[in-house]
Design a protein around this motif. Structure first.
Motif, PDB file in Angstrom:
ATOM      1  N   ALA A   6      14.966 -72.282  74.337  1.00  0.00           N
ATOM      2  CA  ALA A   6      13.978 -72.876  74.653  1.00  0.00           C
ATOM      3  C   ALA A   6      12.816 -72.893  73.446  1.00  0.00           C
ATOM      4  CB  ALA A   6      13.088 -72.166  75.780  1.00  0.00           C
ATOM      5  N   ARG A   7      13.090 -71.881  72.401  1.00  0.00           N
ATOM      6  CA  ARG A   7      12.031 -71.873  71.444  1.00  0.00           C
ATOM      7  C   ARG A   7      12.284 -72.767  70.302  1.00  0.00           C
ATOM      8  NH1 ARG A   7      13.296 -65.716  72.075  1.00  0.00           N
ATOM      9  NH2 ARG A   7      11.243 -65.269  73.376  1.00  0.00           N
ATOM     10  N   HIS A  35      13.305 -76.283  71.743  1.00  0.00           N
ATOM     11  CA  HIS A  35      13.524 -77.322  72.365  1.00  0.00           C
ATOM     12  C   HIS A  35      12.379 -78.148  71.864  1.00  0.00           C
ATOM     13  CE1 HIS A  35      14.012 -79.933  75.847  1.00  0.00           C
ATOM     14  NE2 HIS A  35      15.041 -79.464  76.066  1.00  0.00           N
ATOM     15  N   ILE A  71       9.310 -78.718  74.641  1.00  0.00           N
ATOM     16  CA  ILE A  71       8.537 -77.461  74.921  1.00  0.00           C
ATOM     17  C   ILE A  71       7.502 -77.332  73.796  1.00  0.00           C
ATOM     18  CG2 ILE A  71       8.544 -75.144  75.400  1.00  0.00           C
ATOM     19  CD1 ILE A  71      11.358 -75.306  76.669  1.00  0.00           C
ATOM     20  N   VAL A 101       7.253 -69.462  73.379  1.00  0.00           N
ATOM     21  CA  VAL A 101       8.105 -69.027  74.861  1.00  0.00           C
ATOM     22  C   VAL A 101       8.105 -67.637  74.641  1.00  0.00           C
ATOM     23  CG1 VAL A 101      10.280 -69.253  76.008  1.00  0.00           C
ATOM     24  CG2 VAL A 101       9.497 -71.276  74.751  1.00  0.00           C
ATOM     25  N   VAL A 128      10.277 -71.142  83.980  1.00  0.00           N
ATOM     26  CA  VAL A 128       9.582 -72.303  83.900  1.00  0.00           C
ATOM     27  C   VAL A 128       8.125 -72.260  83.847  1.00  0.00           C
ATOM     28  CG1 VAL A 128       9.167 -74.656  84.808  1.00  0.00           C
ATOM     29  CG2 VAL A 128      11.646 -73.781  84.415  1.00  0.00           C
ATOM     30  N   ILE A 131       6.373 -71.457  80.092  1.00  0.00           N
ATOM     31  CA  ILE A 131       6.641 -72.348  79.106  1.00  0.00           C
ATOM     32  C   ILE A 131       5.674 -73.712  79.448  1.00  0.00           C
ATOM     33  CG2 ILE A 131       8.874 -71.617  78.801  1.00  0.00           C
ATOM     34  CD1 ILE A 131      10.119 -74.158  80.216  1.00  0.00           C
ATOM     35  N   ILE A 179      13.829 -79.376  82.445  1.00  0.00           N
ATOM     36  CA  ILE A 179      14.358 -78.720  81.375  1.00  0.00           C
ATOM     37  C   ILE A 179      14.915 -77.325  81.448  1.00  0.00           C
ATOM     38  CG2 ILE A 179      13.307 -77.753  79.295  1.00  0.00           C
ATOM     39  CD1 ILE A 179      11.408 -80.295  79.345  1.00  0.00           C
ATOM     40  N   GLY A 180      14.256 -76.724  82.190  1.00  0.00           N
ATOM     41  CA  GLY A 180      14.660 -75.468  82.770  1.00  0.00           C
ATOM     42  C   GLY A 180      16.208 -75.328  83.327  1.00  0.00           C
ATOM     43  N   LEU A 185      18.284 -76.067  80.128  1.00  0.00           N
ATOM     44  CA  LEU A 185      18.723 -74.862  79.488  1.00  0.00           C
ATOM     45  C   LEU A 185      19.552 -73.783  80.129  1.00  0.00           C
ATOM     46  CD1 LEU A 185      14.983 -74.230  78.218  1.00  0.00           C
ATOM     47  CD2 LEU A 185      16.665 -74.978  76.678  1.00  0.00           C
TER      48      LEU A 185
END
Length: 461
Positions: A289-290, A292, A295, A301, A344, A347, A360-361, A364
């Motif tokens: 996620a960091r 993406h 995001i 995140v 989620v 973020i 997105i969650g 991921l």
């Protein structure tokens, strides 16, 4: 505690006053000699933040921590008081924690002169020498520095008399550590009021300059200026801090797992088994996620997302164990979907569609499961297993008990052979889930979910 209780006994004991910085420096050196960390319970900062912090404390700098949310800034600040001496003497009744051998208020000096060796001495613990203030827009100079007390003036004291002041948090933390969290949120006019306290170590109230040789270590936290939209850190105040330390998120999954394990708040009266793949998937999801593109990396995140996800997935396992009257509760990979609302929610997705965050969650989570599956089973040939599930699709009921799960697996010998004998009987459903979900993530099996069951079958179906 057999401590001196009056000034005479304190002098006879051989007590030598030390400043806050001298205390901290000596205690830092003691930890370094013992090869112990300066701050306990931190992970991922051994080669970056902690060396900078050690140097700042040794030299006696005021410190500002810069970094996005959830990077441990507040945790570090709140543990700094452990570097102070455990007990110190103060003049009994002093609101400024004055040292009996070095009083700073004229009224205190007069009191000690009058009482002489019999002047009472109190002892305070280091925990009480730490003060913390969350910067908010409604914070005032009176909160931090102090204000003229009209009642004391009415009693006949002069405005220039230090005894007319009702002191704020900063002077009341004399001989201690004062921390301000989220410093840019402090109104700029209030930030200006701290300039003298940080540099000249005196305070000004209502135009009266009160020369108090305050002995305080100032520590602050702030988000980077290009992130926070609520305020800014004025340059003169930032310049007053001796050291600026930039924090960061865990750079490897092992550090993320260590933080989650130590910080997650789980029920202490219930037994929960968490097989290793669970935390590895959650940590991998946070790491992905960091990076993406959809995001917001300015808001970051937070590790709190990983912690909340682990707590949520633990709750899912507990609910299943209670329904099936099983103990202990064992977390499964399929439980990880329960972590998505918690993850989620922490973020910020750069989209106006409120549903985009959950999409997105899910992506991921699938990507993280695929990565962990590859790490565990990437070198094994899954051809026979895929053919077995293609011939006989595998249906797993929602909240299926461990006993029913074991019975079901007896019909899938290739699946059991692929998983291997290393997982315990309790952990076996988790590893089976990992294999099935991993094959779905790598597009060798399909996955169809209804309200009460999940079916794994042919990817061509």
């Amino acid at each position: 505690m057999d401590f001196p209780t009056n000034l005479g006994d304190l002098v006879d004991s051989g007590y030598k006053p030390r400043t806050v910085r001298e205390e901290i420096r000596a205690n830092v050196f003691a930890r370094l000699r013992a090869h112990a960390p300066v701050i306990d319970g931190l992970f991922g900062y051994q080669d970056t933040v902690l060396p900078e912090l050690e140097r700042a404390l040794v030299i006696g700098h005021d410190i500002i921590f810069l970094g996005e949310r959830g990077q441990g800034k507040t945790r570090m600040i709140r543990t700094l008081y452990e570097l102070l001496d455990e007990w110190i003497p103060v003049v009994e009744g002093s609101v400024l924690n004055e040292d009996p051998l070095h009083p700073i208020l004229p009224s205190t000096r007069e009191h000690l002169k009058h009482e002489g060796p019999k002047a009472p001495v109190a002892w305070i613990n280091r925990a009480t020498r730490f003060s913390e203030k969350l910067a908010t827009p409604d914070t005032t100079i009176a909160d931090l520095i102090g204000e003229v007390d009209p009642i004391k003036v009415a009693e006949g004291r002069y405005l220039g008399d230090t005894d007319t002041i009702h002191y704020g948090l900063v002077p009341r933390t004399n001989r201690g550590i004062f921390a301000i969290n989220e410093l840019p949120d402090l109104p700029e006019r209030i930030q200006v009021g701290l300039l003298n306290a940080l540099e000249e170590r005196d305070i000004q109230i209502r135009g009266y300059k009160i020369a108090l040789p305050l002995d305080i270590l100032f520590v602050a936290s702030a988000n980077p200026e290009d992130y926070t939209s609520r305020g800014r850190l004025i340059t003169p105040l930032k310049d007053r801090f001796g050291t600026q330390i930039t924090t960061h998120y865990p750079e490897v999954v092992e550090d993320e797992i260590a933080i989650v394990t130590s910080e997650a708040r789980l029920p202490s009266d219930l037994v929960v088994v968490s097989p290793p793949p669970i935390l590895l998937i959650i940590a991998t999801m946070a790491q992905l996620a960091r990076h993406h593109s959809s995001i917001s990396q300015h808001s970051g995140v937070s590790v709190r997302a990983s912690i909340a996800a682990y707590e949520a997935v633990t709750a899912a396992a507990l609910v299943r164990s209670i329904r099936n009257q099983e103990s202990p509760a064992v977390i499964r990979v399929t439980d990880l979907e329960a972590a998505l609302p918690a993850f989620v929610g922490k973020i910020e997705v750069e989209s106006l569609d409120p549903r985009e965050g959950m999409k997105i969650g899910v992506a991921l989570l699938r990507q993280a499961i695929g990565a962990v599956f590859t790490q565990y089973y990437g070198s094994q040939d899954a051809t026979a297993l895929v053919e077995e599930v293609n011939r006989s699709p595998l249906q797993i009921e929602a909240d299926q008990s461990a006993t029913a799960y074991q019975t079901l697996l007896a019909s899938y010998p290739e699946l059991l052979a692929f998983v291997g004998s290393s997982p315990t009987s309790e952990e076996l459903p988790c590893y089976v889930d990992l294999v099935l979900e991993g094959l779905v993530a790598t597009r060798r099996l399909s996955r169809h979910t209804s309200v009460d069951r999940t079916t794994f079958g042919s990817s061509r179906a």
